[in-house]
Motif scaffolding. Structure first.
Motif, PDB file in Angstrom:
ATOM      1  N   SER A  68       0.800  -1.225   0.000  1.00 32.30           N
ATOM      2  CA  SER A  68       0.000   0.000   0.000  1.00 32.30           C
ATOM      3  C   SER A  68       0.834   1.278   0.000  1.00 32.30           C
ATOM      4  CB  SER A  68      -0.976  -0.006   1.181  1.00 32.30           C
ATOM      5  OG  SER A  68      -0.269  -0.119   2.398  1.00 32.30           O
ATOM      6  N   ALA A  69       2.125   1.192   0.347  1.00 34.14           N
ATOM      7  CA  ALA A  69       2.990   2.374   0.311  1.00 34.14           C
ATOM      8  C   ALA A  69       3.399   2.741  -1.114  1.00 34.14           C
ATOM      9  CB  ALA A  69       4.247   2.137   1.150  1.00 34.14           C
ATOM     10  N   CYS A  70       3.141   1.854  -2.046  1.00 33.62           N
ATOM     11  CA  CYS A  70       3.519   2.098  -3.439  1.00 33.62           C
ATOM     12  C   CYS A  70       2.584   3.106  -4.098  1.00 33.62           C
ATOM     13  CB  CYS A  70       3.501   0.789  -4.233  1.00 33.62           C
ATOM     14  SG  CYS A  70       4.839  -0.319  -3.778  1.00 33.62           S
ATOM     15  N   LYS A  71       3.039   3.656  -5.202  1.00 34.57           N
ATOM     16  CA  LYS A  71       2.199   4.519  -6.019  1.00 34.57           C
ATOM     17  C   LYS A  71       1.220   3.646  -6.804  1.00 34.57           C
ATOM     18  CE  LYS A  71       5.920   6.940  -7.791  1.00 34.57           C
ATOM     19  NZ  LYS A  71       6.483   7.855  -8.782  1.00 34.57           N
ATOM     20  N   LYS A  72       0.254   4.290  -7.392  1.00 37.56           N
ATOM     21  CA  LYS A  72      -0.729   3.575  -8.209  1.00 37.56           C
ATOM     22  C   LYS A  72      -0.070   2.954  -9.436  1.00 37.56           C
ATOM     23  CE  LYS A  72      -5.363   4.254 -10.044  1.00 37.56           C
ATOM     24  NZ  LYS A  72      -6.463   5.204 -10.203  1.00 37.56           N
ATOM     25  N   SER A  73       0.917   3.668 -10.010  1.00 36.76           N
ATOM     26  CA  SER A  73       1.610   3.137 -11.197  1.00 36.76           C
ATOM     27  C   SER A  73       3.055   3.636 -11.229  1.00 36.76           C
ATOM     28  CB  SER A  73       0.883   3.541 -12.480  1.00 36.76           C
ATOM     29  OG  SER A  73       0.954   4.941 -12.668  1.00 36.76           O
ATOM     30  N   TYR A  74       3.872   2.894 -11.988  1.00 37.18           N
ATOM     31  CA  TYR A  74       5.279   3.226 -12.194  1.00 37.18           C
ATOM     32  C   TYR A  74       5.583   3.042 -13.676  1.00 37.18           C
ATOM     33  CZ  TYR A  74       5.853   2.763  -7.142  1.00 37.18           C
ATOM     34  OH  TYR A  74       5.746   2.908  -5.788  1.00 37.18           O
ATOM     35  N   LYS A  75       6.480   3.876 -14.177  1.00 38.98           N
ATOM     36  CA  LYS A  75       6.879   3.783 -15.577  1.00 38.98           C
ATOM     37  C   LYS A  75       7.458   2.398 -15.870  1.00 38.98           C
ATOM     38  CE  LYS A  75       9.678   5.996 -19.083  1.00 38.98           C
ATOM     39  NZ  LYS A  75      10.655   7.031 -19.386  1.00 38.98           N
ATOM     40  N   ASN A  76       6.982   1.764 -16.927  1.00 36.47           N
ATOM     41  CA  ASN A  76       7.446   0.463 -17.427  1.00 36.47           C
ATOM     42  C   ASN A  76       7.202  -0.700 -16.473  1.00 36.47           C
ATOM     43  OD1 ASN A  76       8.441   1.640 -19.847  1.00 36.47           O
ATOM     44  ND2 ASN A  76      10.296   2.249 -18.772  1.00 36.47           N
ATOM     45  N   PHE A  77       6.310  -0.530 -15.487  1.00 37.75           N
ATOM     46  CA  PHE A  77       6.006  -1.640 -14.582  1.00 37.75           C
ATOM     47  C   PHE A  77       5.401  -2.779 -15.398  1.00 37.75           C
ATOM     48  CE2 PHE A  77       3.838  -3.877 -11.091  1.00 37.75           C
ATOM     49  CZ  PHE A  77       4.909  -3.974 -10.216  1.00 37.75           C
ATOM     50  N   PRO A  78       5.866  -4.018 -15.194  1.00 39.53           N
ATOM     51  CA  PRO A  78       5.489  -5.112 -16.099  1.00 39.53           C
ATOM     52  C   PRO A  78       4.118  -5.756 -15.865  1.00 39.53           C
ATOM     53  CG  PRO A  78       7.022  -5.906 -14.465  1.00 39.53           C
ATOM     54  CD  PRO A  78       6.887  -4.423 -14.246  1.00 39.53           C
ATOM     55  N   VAL A  79       3.373  -5.284 -14.869  1.00 38.69           N
ATOM     56  CA  VAL A  79       2.084  -5.899 -14.571  1.00 38.69           C
ATOM     57  C   VAL A  79       1.006  -4.819 -14.609  1.00 38.69           C
ATOM     58  CG1 VAL A  79       0.748  -7.145 -12.820  1.00 38.69           C
ATOM     59  CG2 VAL A  79       3.172  -7.640 -13.099  1.00 38.69           C
ATOM     60  N   ALA A  80      -0.111  -5.121 -15.250  1.00 39.31           N
ATOM     61  CA  ALA A  80      -1.227  -4.176 -15.314  1.00 39.31           C
ATOM     62  C   ALA A  80      -1.936  -4.118 -13.964  1.00 39.31           C
ATOM     63  CB  ALA A  80      -2.207  -4.602 -16.401  1.00 39.31           C
ATOM     64  N   GLY A  81      -2.500  -2.973 -13.652  1.00 37.90           N
ATOM     65  CA  GLY A  81      -3.269  -2.813 -12.424  1.00 37.90           C
ATOM     66  C   GLY A  81      -2.639  -1.786 -11.508  1.00 37.90           C
ATOM     67  N   ASN A  82      -3.317  -1.514 -10.415  1.00 41.45           N
ATOM     68  CA  ASN A  82      -2.831  -0.553  -9.434  1.00 41.45           C
ATOM     69  C   ASN A  82      -1.773  -1.213  -8.559  1.00 41.45           C
ATOM     70  OD1 ASN A  82      -4.705   1.290 -10.421  1.00 41.45           O
ATOM     71  ND2 ASN A  82      -6.218   0.796  -8.857  1.00 41.45           N
ATOM     72  N   VAL A  83      -0.561  -0.723  -8.632  1.00 40.69           N
ATOM     73  CA  VAL A  83       0.547  -1.322  -7.894  1.00 40.69           C
ATOM     74  C   VAL A  83       0.292  -1.249  -6.387  1.00 40.69           C
ATOM     75  CG1 VAL A  83       3.047  -1.288  -7.520  1.00 40.69           C
ATOM     76  CG2 VAL A  83       2.120  -0.769  -9.783  1.00 40.69           C
ATOM     77  N   ASN A  84      -0.313  -0.165  -5.927  1.00 41.92           N
ATOM     78  CA  ASN A  84      -0.568  -0.003  -4.493  1.00 41.92           C
ATOM     79  C   ASN A  84      -1.656  -0.935  -3.959  1.00 41.92           C
ATOM     80  OD1 ASN A  84      -2.665   1.344  -5.776  1.00 41.92           O
ATOM     81  ND2 ASN A  84      -2.548   3.151  -4.478  1.00 41.92           N
ATOM     82  N   GLU A  85      -2.228  -1.763  -4.820  1.00 45.06           N
ATOM     83  CA  GLU A  85      -3.210  -2.759  -4.418  1.00 45.06           C
ATOM     84  C   GLU A  85      -2.689  -4.185  -4.610  1.00 45.06           C
ATOM     85  OE1 GLU A  85      -6.753  -1.834  -6.642  1.00 45.06           O
ATOM     86  OE2 GLU A  85      -7.001   0.108  -5.649  1.00 45.06           O
ATOM     87  N   MET A  86      -1.416  -4.308  -5.017  1.00 47.05           N
ATOM     88  CA  MET A  86      -0.824  -5.621  -5.276  1.00 47.05           C
ATOM     89  C   MET A  86      -0.192  -6.191  -4.009  1.00 47.05           C
ATOM     90  SD  MET A  86       0.866  -5.059  -9.020  1.00 47.05           S
ATOM     91  CE  MET A  86      -0.152  -4.505 -10.369  1.00 47.05           C
ATOM     92  N   LYS A  87      -0.149  -7.512  -3.952  1.00 41.26           N
ATOM     93  CA  LYS A  87       0.500  -8.182  -2.833  1.00 41.26           C
ATOM     94  C   LYS A  87       2.014  -8.049  -2.965  1.00 41.26           C
ATOM     95  CE  LYS A  87      -3.213 -11.434  -2.048  1.00 41.26           C
ATOM     96  NZ  LYS A  87      -3.675 -12.804  -2.084  1.00 41.26           N
ATOM     97  N   THR A  88       2.666  -7.938  -1.826  1.00 39.75           N
ATOM     98  CA  THR A  88       4.127  -7.871  -1.813  1.00 39.75           C
ATOM     99  C   THR A  88       4.716  -9.162  -2.382  1.00 39.75           C
ATOM    100  OG1 THR A  88       4.116  -6.358   0.055  1.00 39.75           O
ATOM    101  CG2 THR A  88       6.139  -7.587  -0.320  1.00 39.75           C
ATOM    102  N   VAL A  89       4.156 -10.295  -1.988  1.00 37.99           N
ATOM    103  CA  VAL A  89       4.633 -11.592  -2.468  1.00 37.99           C
ATOM    104  C   VAL A  89       4.059 -11.855  -3.859  1.00 37.99           C
ATOM    105  CG1 VAL A  89       4.569 -14.090  -2.065  1.00 37.99           C
ATOM    106  CG2 VAL A  89       4.923 -12.522  -0.148  1.00 37.99           C
TER     107      VAL A  89
END
Length: 177
Positions: A68-89
């Motif tokens: 949840s500390a992550c931003k919603k998106s990052y340049k060239n991130f390889p997975v679609a979706g909101n990064v701040n909603e992704m699991k750490t693992v």
């Protein structure tokens, strides 16, 4: 017949070495450079001539903790979706690394899922006895650096096993998120 078997064996060994995984690929324990404690176990893998890394097990948090500390998106991130909603693992926090030579990768990125900060990334596989910036590897080691411009801050990661992952997952189980 013996010659044929010898020739086939030689071809098999040659073919195996051509398709062998890069020495940076595998399971690695990230070690906090200040405390010396394991922070996570990473799976480093090659895909489409690039190197990626996901956390296979995280220490001191449930296995299903959200980044949840992550931003919603990052340049060239390889997975679609909101990064701040992704699991750490299971999320590729190391991505788009370019091979310089066997065991040496650069020009990619790493995101610290705990802080949400993204850095440039350099990975160097060190064999036992090899040196990097005053560090001497006592065993096969990944010299892993987060970079900001010309500044490189190295951590030294050691090999891990599936048993290490299972132990961490047992000690810090998922909470059902």
């Amino acid at each position: 017949m013996k010659k044929l078997v010898a020739v086939l064996a030689a071809l098999f060994v040659t073919a195996a070495s051509v398709f062998a995984a890069d020495p940076a690929a595998g399971l690695w324990k990230s070690i906090d450079d200040k405390t010396g404690k394991i922070t996570a176990i990473w799976k480093i893998y090659e895909e489409n001539n690039q190197l990626f890394g996901t956390i296979a097990a995280v220490v001191d948090n449930p296995q299903d903790v959200i980044a949840s500390a992550c931003k919603k998106s990052y340049k060239n991130f390889p997975v679609a979706g909101n990064v701040n909603e992704m699991k750490t693992v299971g999320t590729p926090w190391i991505f788009n690394m370019q091979k310089e030579s066997e065991g040496n990768w650069s020009k990619g990125n790493i995101i610290d899922p705990g802080s949400g900060k993204m850095y440039g990334c350099v990975i160097k596989h060190l064999k036992t006895g090899e040196k990097n910036k005053g560090f001497t590897a006592k065993e096969p080691t990944l010299a892993m650096a987060g970079t900001v411009g010309p500044i490189k801050v190295f951590q030294y990661w050691v090999q891990a096993s599936e048993a290490d992952i299972a132990k961490v997952q047992e000690e810090f189980p998922a909470k059902g998120n």
